[in-house]
Design an enzyme around this catalytic site. Sequence first.
Site, PDB file in Angstrom:
ATOM      1  N   CYS A 169       0.797  -1.228   0.000  1.00  0.00           N
ATOM      2  CA  CYS A 169       0.000   0.000   0.000  1.00  0.00           C
ATOM      3  C   CYS A 169       0.830   1.279   0.000  1.00  0.00           C
ATOM      4  CB  CYS A 169      -0.924   0.016   1.214  1.00  0.00           C
ATOM      5  SG  CYS A 169      -1.734  -1.555   1.531  1.00  0.00           S
ATOM      6  N   HIS A 308      -4.009   7.392   6.045  1.00  0.00           N
ATOM      7  CA  HIS A 308      -4.076   6.090   5.377  1.00  0.00           C
ATOM      8  C   HIS A 308      -5.471   5.520   5.569  1.00  0.00           C
ATOM      9  CE1 HIS A 308      -2.554   2.586   3.420  1.00  0.00           C
ATOM     10  NE2 HIS A 308      -2.774   1.808   4.457  1.00  0.00           N
ATOM     11  N   LYS A 340     -10.449   7.214   1.382  1.00  0.00           N
ATOM     12  CA  LYS A 340     -10.761   5.828   1.020  1.00  0.00           C
ATOM     13  C   LYS A 340     -12.235   5.525   1.258  1.00  0.00           C
ATOM     14  CE  LYS A 340      -6.250   3.570   1.704  1.00  0.00           C
ATOM     15  NZ  LYS A 340      -5.390   4.714   2.089  1.00  0.00           N
ATOM     16  N   PHE A 405       1.106  -3.199   4.435  1.00  0.00           N
ATOM     17  CA  PHE A 405       1.430  -4.545   4.878  1.00  0.00           C
ATOM     18  C   PHE A 405       2.927  -4.771   4.637  1.00  0.00           C
ATOM     19  CE2 PHE A 405      -2.948  -6.794   4.251  1.00  0.00           C
ATOM     20  CZ  PHE A 405      -3.408  -6.183   5.398  1.00  0.00           C
TER      21      PHE A 405
END
Length: 420
Positions: A169, A308, A340, A405
């Site tokens: 990401c 994020h 997002k 991740f």
Amino acid sequence: MEKVVISGSGLICPLGADKASTFAALLAARSGIGARPPSIAQWLPHVVVAEAAADPQNLVDRSDQGLDRATQFAVIAAAQAVAEARLTVSADESHGVGVYVGIGFGGSQTTDSLYTRFYNTLSDPSLKHKDPTVMHPLTVPRIMANAAAATLSMRYGLRGTSNTYSVACASSAMAIGEAYRAIRHGYLDAAIVVGTEAMLNPGVMMGWNALRVMAKPDPVDPARSCRPFSKDRNGFVVGEGAAALVLESATRCRNRGATALAELVGYGCSSDAAHLTAPNVEGQARAMHQALAEAKLAPAQIQYINAHGTATDAGDMVETQSIRTVFGAAAESVAVSSTKSMHGHLIGAAGALEFAISLEALRSGSLPPTAYLDVPDPRCDLDYVAREARHGVAVEAVMSNSFAFGGTNVSLVARRYDDA
């Protein structure tokens, strides 16, 4: 060292096929999240996705229709950014201009199609006369991770450094940061930086489903399925698309009479070295500290953070804690939002898309909201610009966070550009 400016940006994502329509949708708190395509619904009936607002096949030249979908997205976004920057590169200049790309799953659509064709040919009696091992001769060039970078390098005749970053990401945020460093230290004069991703196919989505991090569809309105920082959040929604930026030295931008959209002033990058998927306060805080230190800005000088903000319980809580760790008392006054909630998680393209959105907030003074934040999680107690956009804000500097991740953390800081 050189100042680094952004002179153009472009994008295609679930909210629009260009920057203007995307930012308008964000300010209207309009979601691009919806039902999954039939190929995914067949196996995962309870999944929602964020498909691009336009099919790239309809936006690229005929000669590009054989490219992987992720590369097509990159071509479209880069063309917009180059056009806005009015970027031209002569043969003499070409060795000083590079291409930096971030992508999570290179050639995902091509790979899925490859295996689908192989097994369909094996299992369909009507195709028994066909050899299942015969594939398109350009299959490997389509699926290689650097396909987009190679395509753009050839398209624009750029002979400078061509790098591809794949750190989940944080991929395209790192691509931006590394291109910034190359220009700042004089290794390049300019670069086209792209984040791109196209993984909405059955194979990859079943992998994401196995991780148990994807949001369940909202029972009333699927568009509301991604709710970062909300008490009733239940995961993120995978999206697709691309965002591109033209970065160049302030000297080059000025000499050719171009307009700088903003100045990129800080880049922080750290590794957690702690857990493959769990976020870490210390690692995230270190990336933000680095970015602020390089920018020579105090936390109180940042007016907006594009978080994020994945809408996972651990992710939202840890990011809240890391912002408080870095910003201290200034955390009470900084506006934070996770876009997002509307465009989904574009994985490798997320960093570039969200940084481009942050630049629009910087330029316009309008902050996109965290949509659908109706029931705030009391453990996430920052100013998350809940539900509705905020206009008329005096914004001098912004931060964009990308935490991946694998434990890679990237923070980028931009501010208004003063040519003086």
